[in-house]
Design an enzyme around this catalytic site. Structure first.
Site, PDB file in Angstrom:
ATOM      1  CG  ASP A  38      -0.545  -0.563   2.408  1.00  0.00           C
ATOM      2  OD1 ASP A  38      -1.308  -1.230   3.105  1.00  0.00           O
ATOM      3  OD2 ASP A  38       0.645  -0.330   2.710  1.00  0.00           O
ATOM      4  CE  LYS A  59      -6.978   7.694   1.685  1.00  0.00           C
ATOM      5  NZ  LYS A  59      -6.368   8.441   2.702  1.00  0.00           N
ATOM      6  CG  MET A 173      -2.579   7.474  11.346  1.00  0.00           C
ATOM      7  SD  MET A 173      -3.594   5.996  11.437  1.00  0.00           S
ATOM      8  CE  MET A 173      -3.210   5.384  13.069  1.00  0.00           C
TER       9      MET A 173
HETATM   10  N1  SAH Z   1       2.506   0.566  10.556  1.00  0.00           N
HETATM   11  C1  SAH Z   1       2.979   1.907  10.381  1.00  0.00           C
HETATM   12  C2  SAH Z   1       1.946   2.937  10.759  1.00  0.00           C
HETATM   13  C3  SAH Z   1       0.755   2.954   9.865  1.00  0.00           C
HETATM   14  S1  SAH Z   1      -0.407   4.163  10.294  1.00  0.00           S
HETATM   15  C4  SAH Z   1       4.258   2.080  11.208  1.00  0.00           C
HETATM   16  O1  SAH Z   1       4.638   1.189  11.966  1.00  0.00           O
HETATM   17  O2  SAH Z   1       4.905   3.103  11.065  1.00  0.00           O
HETATM   18  C5  SAH Z   1       0.048   5.500   9.248  1.00  0.00           C
HETATM   19  C6  SAH Z   1       0.609   6.646  10.064  1.00  0.00           C
HETATM   20  O3  SAH Z   1       1.954   6.350  10.410  1.00  0.00           O
HETATM   21  C7  SAH Z   1       0.697   7.948   9.307  1.00  0.00           C
HETATM   22  O4  SAH Z   1      -0.515   8.658   9.349  1.00  0.00           O
HETATM   23  C8  SAH Z   1       1.783   8.673  10.052  1.00  0.00           C
HETATM   24  O5  SAH Z   1       1.313   9.236  11.238  1.00  0.00           O
HETATM   25  C9  SAH Z   1       2.701   7.528  10.429  1.00  0.00           C
HETATM   26  N2  SAH Z   1       3.786   7.384   9.452  1.00  0.00           N
HETATM   27  C10 SAH Z   1       4.055   6.309   8.700  1.00  0.00           C
HETATM   28  N3  SAH Z   1       5.164   6.516   7.954  1.00  0.00           N
HETATM   29  C11 SAH Z   1       5.607   7.737   8.272  1.00  0.00           C
HETATM   30  C12 SAH Z   1       6.730   8.514   7.868  1.00  0.00           C
HETATM   31  N4  SAH Z   1       7.612   8.063   6.969  1.00  0.00           N
HETATM   32  N5  SAH Z   1       6.892   9.742   8.404  1.00  0.00           N
HETATM   33  C13 SAH Z   1       6.013  10.217   9.314  1.00  0.00           C
HETATM   34  N6  SAH Z   1       4.944   9.529   9.718  1.00  0.00           N
HETATM   35  C14 SAH Z   1       4.736   8.293   9.231  1.00  0.00           C
END
Ligand code: SAH
Length: 503
Positions: A38, A59, A173
Site C-alpha cells: 500500500d 488509496k 495519524m
Molecule cells: N505501521 C505503520 C503505521 C501505519 S499508520 C508504522 O509502523 O509506522 C500511518 C501513520 O503512520 C501515518 O498517518 C503517520 O502518522 C505515520 N507514518 C508512517 N510513515 C511515516 C513517515 N515516513 N513519516 C512520518 N509519519 C509516518
C-alpha cells in the site's frame, strides 16, 4: 475438501528509506510470487521482487481505499493461487497497520503465515530526526498513540488521561487532530512549554521536522502546511534534535538532482548523491549498446599498449578475448594504460595491474604520461577499445607521433526511446541540479526535453558537468553550468555540486 494454501508473509517495510527493511523482509520479497502493498511502503522496495506480481491495495487516484474485508479476501484468494504471498506494510505490520487484523483473519482460515517486523515510523522517523525516543533523565518511557478521532464521539480514540503525562508521546495519524490533542494534554497537566515536534515524511529524502512547544506546535504546523504522513512527538527529548539532527543537516539535504547517465552506469552517482541527502531522479539520456561484431584487431600480443578509457571498454576487450578462445593470459606482455579510477577497478577485478594511469583523467594528460614513460612513440602499437563517439584527439596525436593505432569500436551510446511521461515528470519534479557525465548526456537531454520543457526547467535548474569538454557542450546548448568537477570522475562531480551549493 481441504484447500492447500500458500504462505502469507506480513512484512514490515520500515518507515520509508528502503534501506530500513530487515534482511528477513528483503529475503521474503526476493522469493515472493505476489506482493500486495500500500501507499507508505516505498516503491523502491518492489525492485527486490522483480518477478512477482504486484497488487496495490492502498488509496487509488479515485481515493477508493480497499476495505479491510476486501484486503482480507485478496489475501485469501492469492494464498489459494500461489506459494508465497508477501503483504508489505509501511513501518511495522503490528503498529497501527492493521497487521493484527490480517493475521487473525489468516489464522481463522487456517492460512499459514509469518510476521516479519519492521522499523515503525514512531521509532525510525525519530531516529532520522535526531530524537532519542527515551533518554536517561529526560524520558523513561515512550508511548505510541493513535491520533485518530473516534468519529462517532468526536473525541480522541484514546483516553489521554490514562496515558503517561510524562515520558515521550508519539502520535500517529494525528495531523488533523493536533490542536485538539495538544490542548487536551495541557488540560491534563502537561506543561505548555513542553518541547514538541512534528516529523513529516520521516526517513524519506523530503523529511521535514518542525519544532515548537506543546502550546505552539499546532500553529507552526499549520503555517508550514504539514501534511500526512506525519508524526506528532511530545516530550523533552524532542529538544535533543537541536544537537542530534543529522539527516536534515547533510550537505545536499532537500536538493533535487537529476542524473542523466545510462541506467546501468548511474548507480555510483545516485548512491553518492543520496548518501549526502539529495533527492535523486533518474532520467537516463543515453543507453549503451554493444557493437555486435567488432572488427578483428589481429593477435593481441602484438600490441605494446592497450589504452582503456571506460569500464565498457574493459568489458568489451574481455568479451573479445573470450570469443577468440583466450583469457587474461592473452594480454601477457601487453602494457595497460587506464583513464579513471572506475576503469582501473574494472581492470583490477580481472586480476590485472595497470602500468600507467595519468594523474588527470583527460586524454591530454594521458598522452603526456605516455611520452614520459615510453620516450619516442615511433612504431609503438596501440589498441584503443572505446565508444564510437569518443574524441579523436588521442588516436590523432598518437599517430602524429609515429605510433600505430588500432581503434576497436566497443560500444555505441544511443539516445533512449524518449518517454514523454518521464520528461513531463522531470519538469514537475523541478530539479535544483541536472548532472552531465558526458557531452552526449547534455546533447540528448536537450533533444529529449525539447525547448518548451527546457524553458520550464531553467529558472530553477542549474547544471553540473564532469569536465571542461562536457561544460563546453552544455554551454553551447545554452545551459548554465554552475558546477564543474575538478577531478573528472564521479566523486569529483559530487564534490563540485556540494561546493556549488555551499558557496
Ligand atoms: N505501521 C505503520 C503505521 C501505519 S499508520 C508504522 O509502523 O509506522 C500511518 C501513520 O503512520 C501515518 O498517518 C503517520 O502518522 C505515520 N507514518 C508512517 N510513515 C511515516 C513517515 N515516513 N513519516 C512520518 N509519519 C509516518
Amino acid at each position: 475438501m481441504s484447500v492447500a494454501y500458500g504462505k502469507v508473509f506480513l512484512v514490515g517495510a520500515g518507515p520509508g528509506d528502503p534501506g530500513l527493511i530487515t534482511v528477513r523482509g528483503r529475503a521474503c520479497l526476493e522469493r515472493a510470487d505476489v506482493v500486495i502493498y500500500d501507499n507508505l511502503a516505498n516503491d523502491a522496495l518492489l525492485e527486490y521482487a522483480p518477478n512477482a506480481e504486484r497488487i496495490f491495495a492502498g488509496k487509488s487516484t479515485d481515493h477508493h481505499t480497499l476495505l479491510q474485508d476486501e484486503i482480507n479476501e485478496l489475501l485469501l484468494e492469492q494464498a489459494r493461487k500461489v506459494a508465497r504471498v508477501v503483504r508489505l506494510k509501511g513501518g511495522d505490520p503490528f503498529v497501527f497497520g492493521r497487521g493484527g487484523e490480517e493475521a487473525l483473519f489468516l489464522a481463522e482460515h487456517g492460512i499459514p503465515f509469518e510476521i516479519v517486523p519492521g522499523v515503525t515510523s514512531g521509532i525510525g522517523a525519530l531516529a532520522y530526526a535526531g530524537i532519542p525516543v527515551t533518554h536517561r533523565g529526560l524520558a523513561g518511557s515512550v508511548t505510541l498513540i493513535t491520533g485518530h478521532e473516534d468519529t462517532q464521539r468526536h473525541k480522541p480514540a484514546v483516553d489521554l488521561a490514562q496515558l503517561a503525562v510524562q515520558g515521550t508521546l508519539v502520535f500517529y495519524m494525528g495531523v488533523k487532530s493536533l490542536s485538539h490533542i495538544a490542548a487536551e494534554l495541557i488540560r491534563l497537566g502537561r506543561a505548555p512549554e513542553t518541547p514538541a515536534a512534528a516529523i513529516e515524511w520521516g526517513t524519506f529524502p523530503r523529511q521535514r521536522t518542525i519544532h515548537g512547544r506543546l502550546d505552539t506546535i499546532h500553529e507552526l504546523c499549520e503555517r508550514e502546511r504539514v501534511s500526512p504522513p506525519a508524526l506528532f512527538v511530545v516530550g523533552a527529548v524532542t529538544a535533543l534534535s537541536e544537537t542530534l539532527s543529522w539527516f536534515e543537516n547533510r550537505p545536499l539535504y532537500g536538493k533535487r538532482i537529476a542524473v542523466t547517465r545510462a541506467r546501468g552506469q548511474a548507480s555510483e552517482l545516485v548512491i553518492a548523491l543520496r548518501e549526502l541527502g539529495a533527492d535523486v531522479f533518474e532520467f537516463p539520456t543515453i543507453e549503451i549498446e554493444r557493437v555486435e561484431a567488432p572488427p578483428d584487431f589481429g593477435p593481441i600480443g602484438a600490441y605494446h599498449w592497450v589504452i582503456l578509457t571506460s569500464v565498457n571498454g574493459v568489458d568489451m576487450l574481455f568479451e573479445r578475448l573470450e570469443t577468440l578462445g583466450l583469457d587474461a593470459r592473452g594480454l601477457a606482455g601487453v602494457k595497460l594504460c587506464v583513464i579513471g579510477s572506475a576503469t582501473r577497478e574494472a581492470v583490477q577485478k580481472r586480476f590485472l595491474r595497470c602500468d600507467l594511469m595519468p594523474d588527470k583523467y583527460v586524454a591530454e594528460s594521458l598522452l603526456e604520461a605516455l611520452v614520459e614513460r615510453e620516450g619516442a612513440l615511433e612504431g609503438k602499437r596501440f589498441l584503443l577499445p572505446r565508444a564510437d563517439i569518443a574524441r579523436s584527439f588521442l588516436p590523432k596525436e598518437l599517430r602524429a607521433r609515429g605510433a600505430e593505432v588500432t581503434e576497436l569500436i566497443a560500444y555505441r551510446t544511443v539516445k533512449p526511446q524518449s518517454s514523454e511521461q518521464l520528461a513531463d515528470a522531470l519538469v514537475a519534479y523541478a530539479p535544483d541540479f541536472v548532472t552531465f557525465t558526458s557531452s552526449s548526456t547534455a546533447r540528448n537531454f536537450c533533444e529529449i526535453l525539447g525547448p518548451a520543457r527546457l524553458a520550464a526547467l531553467q529558472p530553477k535548474a542549474a547544471f553540473a558537468s564532469i569536465g571542461p569538454i562536457t561544460t563546453q557542450t552544455a554551454q553551447d546548448l545554452g545551459l548554465a553550468v554552475r558546477a564543474e568537477a575538478q577531478e573528472h570522475d564521479i566523486p569529483g562531480l559530487v564534490q563540485a555540486i556540494v561546493r556549488a551549493l555551499s558557496a
